[in-house]
Design an enzyme around this catalytic site. Structure first.
Site, PDB file in Angstrom:
ATOM      1  N   ARG A 154      74.796  48.747  10.132  1.00 25.06           N
ATOM      2  CA  ARG A 154      74.443  47.326  10.015  1.00 25.06           C
ATOM      3  C   ARG A 154      75.333  46.593   9.014  1.00 25.06           C
ATOM      4  NH1 ARG A 154      68.682  48.916  10.495  1.00 25.06           N
ATOM      5  NH2 ARG A 154      69.012  49.802   8.448  1.00 25.06           N
ATOM      6  N   ARG A 235      77.313  53.775  -1.940  1.00 23.66           N
ATOM      7  CA  ARG A 235      76.745  54.556  -3.030  1.00 23.66           C
ATOM      8  C   ARG A 235      77.887  55.180  -3.827  1.00 23.66           C
ATOM      9  NH1 ARG A 235      72.823  52.056  -2.730  1.00 23.66           N
ATOM     10  NH2 ARG A 235      70.727  52.727  -2.187  1.00 23.66           N
ATOM     11  N   GLU A 264      75.340  56.255 -12.029  1.00 26.91           N
ATOM     12  CA  GLU A 264      74.583  55.054 -12.430  1.00 26.91           C
ATOM     13  C   GLU A 264      73.377  55.417 -13.275  1.00 26.91           C
ATOM     14  OE1 GLU A 264      73.507  52.241  -9.298  1.00 26.91           O
ATOM     15  OE2 GLU A 264      75.521  52.509  -8.496  1.00 26.91           O
ATOM     16  N   HIS A 282      75.927  46.675  -9.657  1.00 29.10           N
ATOM     17  CA  HIS A 282      75.038  47.024  -8.525  1.00 29.10           C
ATOM     18  C   HIS A 282      74.149  45.835  -8.142  1.00 29.10           C
ATOM     19  CE1 HIS A 282      72.973  50.488  -6.197  1.00 29.10           C
ATOM     20  NE2 HIS A 282      72.969  49.360  -5.509  1.00 29.10           N
ATOM     21  N   GLY A 284      74.474  44.284  -4.877  1.00 31.61           N
ATOM     22  CA  GLY A 284      74.631  44.029  -3.437  1.00 31.61           C
ATOM     23  C   GLY A 284      73.478  43.243  -2.838  1.00 31.61           C
TER      24      GLY A 284
HETATM   25  C1  GLV Z   1      70.532  49.046  -2.730  1.00 33.35           C
HETATM   26  O1  GLV Z   1      71.464  49.588  -3.201  1.00 33.35           O
HETATM   27  C2  GLV Z   1      69.733  49.525  -1.628  1.00 33.35           C
HETATM   28  O2  GLV Z   1      69.918  50.643  -1.124  1.00 33.35           O
HETATM   29  O3  GLV Z   1      68.836  48.768  -1.232  1.00 33.35           O
END
Ligand code: GLV
Length: 316
Positions: A154, A235, A264, A282, A284
Protein backbone atom coordinates in the site's frame (compact mmCIF):
# COMPACT_ATOMS: atom_id res chain seq x y z
CA UNK A 1 -13.35 -5.48 30.84
CA UNK A 2 -9.93 -4.12 31.90
CA UNK A 3 -8.06 -2.19 29.22
CA UNK A 4 -4.45 -1.16 29.86
CA UNK A 5 -3.25 1.65 27.58
CA UNK A 6 0.53 1.97 27.25
CA UNK A 7 0.54 5.51 25.82
CA UNK A 8 -2.35 7.98 25.97
CA UNK A 9 -4.04 8.09 22.55
CA UNK A 10 -5.78 11.09 20.99
CA UNK A 11 -8.82 12.22 22.97
CA UNK A 12 -11.63 10.86 20.74
CA UNK A 13 -10.12 7.38 20.92
CA UNK A 14 -9.67 7.58 24.70
CA UNK A 15 -13.29 8.65 25.09
CA UNK A 16 -14.46 5.63 23.10
CA UNK A 17 -12.20 3.25 25.05
CA UNK A 18 -13.60 4.67 28.29
CA UNK A 19 -17.05 3.59 27.12
CA UNK A 20 -15.77 0.10 26.34
CA UNK A 21 -14.32 -0.87 29.70
CA UNK A 22 -12.21 0.11 32.69
CA UNK A 23 -9.24 1.94 31.23
CA UNK A 24 -5.92 2.40 32.95
CA UNK A 25 -3.25 4.49 31.23
CA UNK A 26 0.47 4.01 31.89
CA UNK A 27 1.11 7.28 33.75
CA UNK A 28 4.59 8.12 32.50
CA UNK A 29 5.30 9.98 29.28
CA UNK A 30 7.62 7.30 27.95
CA UNK A 31 7.44 3.70 26.77
CA UNK A 32 7.63 0.90 29.32
CA UNK A 33 10.95 -0.91 29.37
CA UNK A 34 11.02 -4.66 28.69
CA UNK A 35 11.40 -5.17 32.44
CA UNK A 36 8.43 -2.98 33.30
CA UNK A 37 6.29 -4.82 30.76
CA UNK A 38 6.99 -7.96 32.76
CA UNK A 39 6.65 -6.62 36.25
CA UNK A 40 4.17 -3.72 36.25
CA UNK A 41 0.70 -4.59 37.43
CA UNK A 42 -1.04 -4.44 34.09
CA UNK A 43 -3.52 -7.21 34.70
CA UNK A 44 -5.93 -6.64 31.83
CA UNK A 45 -7.67 -8.57 29.08
CA UNK A 46 -6.79 -5.84 26.59
CA UNK A 47 -3.42 -4.16 26.12
CA UNK A 48 -3.23 -1.11 23.84
CA UNK A 49 0.38 -0.90 22.72
CA UNK A 50 2.69 1.36 20.74
CA UNK A 51 5.82 0.51 18.74
CA UNK A 52 8.15 1.02 21.67
CA UNK A 53 6.44 -1.78 23.66
CA UNK A 54 8.07 -5.12 22.98
CA UNK A 55 5.41 -7.76 23.52
CA UNK A 56 7.50 -10.91 23.33
CA UNK A 57 6.86 -14.49 24.45
CA UNK A 58 7.99 -13.69 28.02
CA UNK A 59 5.56 -10.80 28.36
CA UNK A 60 2.72 -12.90 26.97
CA UNK A 61 3.57 -15.75 29.32
CA UNK A 62 3.61 -13.37 32.29
CA UNK A 63 0.10 -12.11 31.47
CA UNK A 64 -2.22 -15.11 31.31
CA UNK A 65 -5.32 -12.88 31.45
CA UNK A 66 -4.39 -11.10 28.24
CA UNK A 67 -6.71 -11.76 25.25
CA UNK A 68 -6.12 -8.81 22.88
CA UNK A 69 -3.06 -6.73 21.97
CA UNK A 70 -4.32 -3.71 20.01
CA UNK A 71 -1.27 -2.03 18.45
CA UNK A 72 -1.42 1.67 17.63
CA UNK A 73 0.59 1.14 14.40
CA UNK A 74 0.35 -0.72 11.15
CA UNK A 75 3.67 -2.50 11.77
CA UNK A 76 3.45 -5.31 14.32
CA UNK A 77 7.14 -6.24 14.50
CA UNK A 78 7.13 -5.23 18.19
CA UNK A 79 4.86 -8.21 18.92
CA UNK A 80 5.82 -11.89 18.82
CA UNK A 81 2.98 -13.04 16.55
CA UNK A 82 3.78 -16.75 16.81
CA UNK A 83 3.73 -16.62 20.60
CA UNK A 84 0.46 -14.67 20.51
CA UNK A 85 -1.09 -17.18 18.11
CA UNK A 86 -0.09 -20.15 20.21
CA UNK A 87 -1.58 -18.52 23.33
CA UNK A 88 -4.78 -17.57 21.53
CA UNK A 89 -4.07 -13.85 22.00
CA UNK A 90 -5.55 -11.69 19.24
CA UNK A 91 -3.33 -8.97 17.71
CA UNK A 92 -4.72 -6.00 15.77
CA UNK A 93 -3.09 -3.09 13.91
CA UNK A 94 -4.10 0.17 12.18
CA UNK A 95 -3.68 -0.34 8.42
CA UNK A 96 -4.71 1.94 5.57
CA UNK A 97 -5.15 5.23 7.42
CA UNK A 98 -1.44 6.10 7.44
CA UNK A 99 -0.61 5.12 3.85
CA UNK A 100 -0.79 8.59 2.29
CA UNK A 101 0.94 10.40 5.17
CA UNK A 102 3.82 7.94 5.17
CA UNK A 103 4.18 8.23 1.39
CA UNK A 104 4.18 12.03 1.77
CA UNK A 105 7.04 11.75 4.23
CA UNK A 106 8.99 9.43 1.90
CA UNK A 107 8.66 12.07 -0.85
CA UNK A 108 9.61 14.83 1.60
CA UNK A 109 12.77 12.91 2.54
CA UNK A 110 13.51 12.18 -1.11
CA UNK A 111 13.19 15.85 -2.12
CA UNK A 112 15.05 17.07 0.97
CA UNK A 113 17.89 14.65 0.30
CA UNK A 114 18.07 15.27 -3.45
CA UNK A 115 18.24 19.05 -2.96
CA UNK A 116 20.22 18.97 0.30
CA UNK A 117 17.54 21.06 1.93
CA UNK A 118 18.26 20.41 5.60
CA UNK A 119 21.99 20.83 5.12
CA UNK A 120 21.20 24.14 3.36
CA UNK A 121 18.97 25.24 6.21
CA UNK A 122 21.79 24.52 8.68
CA UNK A 123 24.19 26.54 6.54
CA UNK A 124 21.90 29.56 6.29
CA UNK A 125 21.29 29.54 10.04
CA UNK A 126 25.00 29.18 10.80
CA UNK A 127 26.25 31.89 8.45
CA UNK A 128 23.25 34.18 8.07
CA UNK A 129 23.86 34.08 4.30
CA UNK A 130 22.51 32.51 1.10
CA UNK A 131 25.46 32.88 -1.26
CA UNK A 132 24.28 32.13 -4.83
CA UNK A 133 27.08 30.78 -7.03
CA UNK A 134 27.14 28.66 -10.21
CA UNK A 135 28.28 25.54 -8.47
CA UNK A 136 27.14 26.18 -4.96
CA UNK A 137 25.19 23.49 -3.04
CA UNK A 138 24.33 21.33 -6.04
CA UNK A 139 21.93 18.46 -5.65
CA UNK A 140 20.27 16.03 -8.05
CA UNK A 141 17.36 16.21 -10.51
CA UNK A 142 14.38 13.94 -10.07
CA UNK A 143 13.14 14.15 -13.66
CA UNK A 144 14.27 11.23 -15.76
CA UNK A 145 15.67 9.31 -12.80
CA UNK A 146 14.77 5.87 -11.53
CA UNK A 147 12.94 5.36 -8.25
CA UNK A 148 13.39 1.86 -6.86
CA UNK A 149 10.79 0.70 -4.38
CA UNK A 150 11.64 -2.12 -2.02
CA UNK A 151 8.22 -3.41 -0.97
CA UNK A 152 5.42 -2.35 -3.31
CA UNK A 153 2.49 -2.69 -0.93
CA UNK A 154 0.00 0.00 0.00
CA UNK A 155 2.62 2.56 1.05
CA UNK A 156 5.10 1.69 -1.72
CA UNK A 157 2.36 2.14 -4.33
CA UNK A 158 1.41 5.51 -2.81
CA UNK A 159 5.06 6.60 -3.11
CA UNK A 160 5.13 5.49 -6.77
CA UNK A 161 1.95 7.52 -7.47
CA UNK A 162 3.58 10.63 -6.02
CA UNK A 163 6.84 10.02 -7.90
CA UNK A 164 5.34 9.90 -11.40
CA UNK A 165 4.46 13.63 -11.67
CA UNK A 166 8.07 14.43 -10.68
CA UNK A 167 9.25 12.55 -13.77
CA UNK A 168 10.60 9.55 -11.89
CA UNK A 169 10.33 6.09 -13.45
CA UNK A 170 9.50 3.39 -10.93
CA UNK A 171 10.96 -0.07 -10.63
CA UNK A 172 10.22 -2.27 -7.65
CA UNK A 173 11.22 -5.44 -5.90
CA UNK A 174 8.82 -7.65 -3.97
CA UNK A 175 8.82 -11.29 -3.01
CA UNK A 176 6.34 -11.71 -5.87
CA UNK A 177 5.58 -9.40 -8.83
CA UNK A 178 2.37 -7.38 -8.47
CA UNK A 179 1.03 -7.20 -12.06
CA UNK A 180 -2.15 -5.28 -11.21
CA UNK A 181 -0.16 -2.51 -9.51
CA UNK A 182 2.41 -2.54 -12.34
CA UNK A 183 -0.29 -1.72 -14.84
CA UNK A 184 -1.75 1.05 -12.68
CA UNK A 185 1.57 2.65 -11.74
CA UNK A 186 3.59 1.98 -14.86
CA UNK A 187 6.10 0.30 -12.55
CA UNK A 188 8.45 -2.45 -13.67
CA UNK A 189 9.40 -5.49 -11.58
CA UNK A 190 13.14 -5.84 -10.95
CA UNK A 191 15.33 -8.45 -9.32
CA UNK A 192 16.93 -7.29 -6.07
CA UNK A 193 20.26 -6.93 -7.91
CA UNK A 194 18.68 -4.74 -10.60
CA UNK A 195 16.90 -2.67 -7.97
CA UNK A 196 20.27 -1.96 -6.38
CA UNK A 197 22.17 -1.22 -9.56
CA UNK A 198 19.53 0.88 -11.37
CA UNK A 199 17.92 2.97 -8.63
CA UNK A 200 18.84 6.64 -8.34
CA UNK A 201 16.50 6.85 -5.37
CA UNK A 202 15.70 3.71 -3.41
CA UNK A 203 12.71 3.83 -1.09
CA UNK A 204 12.23 1.13 1.55
CA UNK A 205 8.54 0.44 2.15
CA UNK A 206 8.63 -3.16 3.30
CA UNK A 207 7.62 -4.47 6.72
CA UNK A 208 10.32 -5.76 9.06
CA UNK A 209 10.43 -9.56 8.99
CA UNK A 210 13.21 -12.10 9.43
CA UNK A 211 13.53 -11.96 5.62
CA UNK A 212 13.93 -8.18 5.38
CA UNK A 213 16.14 -7.64 8.45
CA UNK A 214 19.52 -6.25 7.31
CA UNK A 215 18.61 -6.57 3.64
CA UNK A 216 20.72 -3.45 3.10
CA UNK A 217 24.31 -3.60 4.28
CA UNK A 218 27.79 -3.06 2.90
CA UNK A 219 27.50 -5.43 -0.13
CA UNK A 220 24.22 -3.82 -1.15
CA UNK A 221 25.60 -0.28 -0.81
CA UNK A 222 28.60 -1.38 -2.88
CA UNK A 223 26.20 -2.55 -5.59
CA UNK A 224 24.37 0.81 -5.68
CA UNK A 225 25.27 3.89 -7.71
CA UNK A 226 27.65 6.37 -6.05
CA UNK A 227 24.99 8.99 -6.75
CA UNK A 228 22.17 6.96 -5.19
CA UNK A 229 20.06 8.16 -2.29
CA UNK A 230 18.32 5.69 0.02
CA UNK A 231 15.07 6.58 1.79
CA UNK A 232 13.72 4.54 4.71
CA UNK A 233 10.22 5.09 6.08
CA UNK A 234 9.68 1.35 6.73
CA UNK A 235 11.58 -0.06 9.67
CA UNK A 236 15.11 0.73 10.82
CA UNK A 237 16.54 -2.80 11.11
CA UNK A 238 15.97 -3.40 7.37
CA UNK A 239 19.20 -1.39 7.05
CA UNK A 240 22.42 -2.26 8.84
CA UNK A 241 22.89 1.21 10.31
CA UNK A 242 26.63 1.02 10.90
CA UNK A 243 27.17 -0.15 7.29
CA UNK A 244 24.99 2.74 6.14
CA UNK A 245 27.07 5.23 8.14
CA UNK A 246 30.20 3.81 6.54
CA UNK A 247 28.65 3.96 3.05
CA UNK A 248 27.74 7.62 3.57
CA UNK A 249 31.14 8.47 5.06
CA UNK A 250 33.09 6.84 2.26
CA UNK A 251 30.87 7.95 -0.62
CA UNK A 252 29.63 4.48 -1.59
CA UNK A 253 26.26 6.20 -1.95
CA UNK A 254 25.43 9.90 -2.04
CA UNK A 255 22.83 10.30 0.65
CA UNK A 256 20.05 8.99 2.82
CA UNK A 257 16.73 10.19 4.18
CA UNK A 258 15.66 8.28 7.27
CA UNK A 259 12.56 8.25 9.41
CA UNK A 260 13.31 4.98 11.18
CA UNK A 261 16.40 3.62 12.92
CA UNK A 262 17.90 0.27 13.75
CA UNK A 263 17.94 0.81 17.51
CA UNK A 264 15.06 3.22 18.07
CA UNK A 265 14.71 5.50 19.87
CA UNK A 266 18.53 5.76 19.61
CA UNK A 267 20.14 6.97 16.40
CA UNK A 268 23.69 5.88 15.57
CA UNK A 269 25.99 8.76 16.65
CA UNK A 270 27.99 8.41 13.41
CA UNK A 271 24.93 9.46 11.43
CA UNK A 272 24.60 12.61 13.50
CA UNK A 273 27.94 13.89 12.24
CA UNK A 274 27.11 13.46 8.56
CA UNK A 275 25.78 16.23 6.32
CA UNK A 276 24.47 13.85 3.64
CA UNK A 277 21.72 12.29 5.69
CA UNK A 278 18.33 13.77 6.57
CA UNK A 279 17.09 12.49 9.93
CA UNK A 280 13.39 12.58 10.78
CA UNK A 281 12.17 11.49 14.24
CA UNK A 282 9.87 8.60 13.15
CA UNK A 283 6.99 10.81 12.02
CA UNK A 284 5.64 8.87 9.02
CA UNK A 285 2.14 8.75 10.45
CA UNK A 286 2.46 11.87 12.60
CA UNK A 287 -0.25 14.12 11.24
CA UNK A 288 -3.14 15.28 13.38
CA UNK A 289 -5.65 13.63 11.07
CA UNK A 290 -3.85 10.29 10.82
CA UNK A 291 -3.15 9.88 14.52
CA UNK A 292 -6.83 10.52 15.19
CA UNK A 293 -7.83 7.92 12.61
CA UNK A 294 -5.33 5.44 14.05
CA UNK A 295 -6.89 6.02 17.47
CA UNK A 296 -10.33 5.32 16.05
CA UNK A 297 -9.11 2.06 14.50
CA UNK A 298 -7.69 0.97 17.85
CA UNK A 299 -11.05 1.82 19.46
CA UNK A 300 -12.92 -0.06 16.68
CA UNK A 301 -10.78 -3.13 17.32
CA UNK A 302 -11.09 -3.01 21.10
CA UNK A 303 -14.84 -2.37 21.03
CA UNK A 304 -15.47 -5.18 18.53
CA UNK A 305 -13.51 -7.50 20.82
CA UNK A 306 -15.38 -6.45 23.97
CA UNK A 307 -18.65 -7.07 22.15
CA UNK A 308 -17.58 -10.56 21.10
CA UNK A 309 -17.15 -9.64 17.42
CA UNK A 310 -14.06 -10.22 15.27
CA UNK A 311 -11.90 -7.05 15.39
CA UNK A 312 -11.80 -5.46 11.91
CA UNK A 313 -8.01 -5.29 11.79
CA UNK A 314 -7.09 -8.66 13.24
CA UNK A 315 -3.56 -9.74 12.23
CA UNK A 316 -3.42 -12.90 14.37
C1 GLV B 1 4.44 3.34 12.24
O1 GLV B 1 5.61 3.26 12.11
C2 GLV B 1 3.49 2.26 12.05
O2 GLV B 1 3.86 1.10 11.81
O3 GLV B 1 2.30 2.56 12.17
Amino acid sequence: MDIAVMRRLPRPAMDRLDQAGTVRVWPLDRDLTDEELLTEALEAEVLVTVLGNRIDARVLAARPKLRLVANFAVGVNNIDLDAARSRGVIVTNTPGVLTEATADLAMALLLASARRLVEGDRLVRRTGRAPWAPEFHLGFDLTGKVLGIFGLGRIGAAVARRAAPFGLRTIYHNRRPAPALEAELGARYASFETLLSESDFLSINAPLTEETRHCFGRPEFQAMKETAIIINTGRGPIINESDLAEALETGLIAGAGLDVYEFEPRVAPRLLNLENVVLAPHIGSATREVRNRMGHLVADNVIAFTQGRRPPNQVV
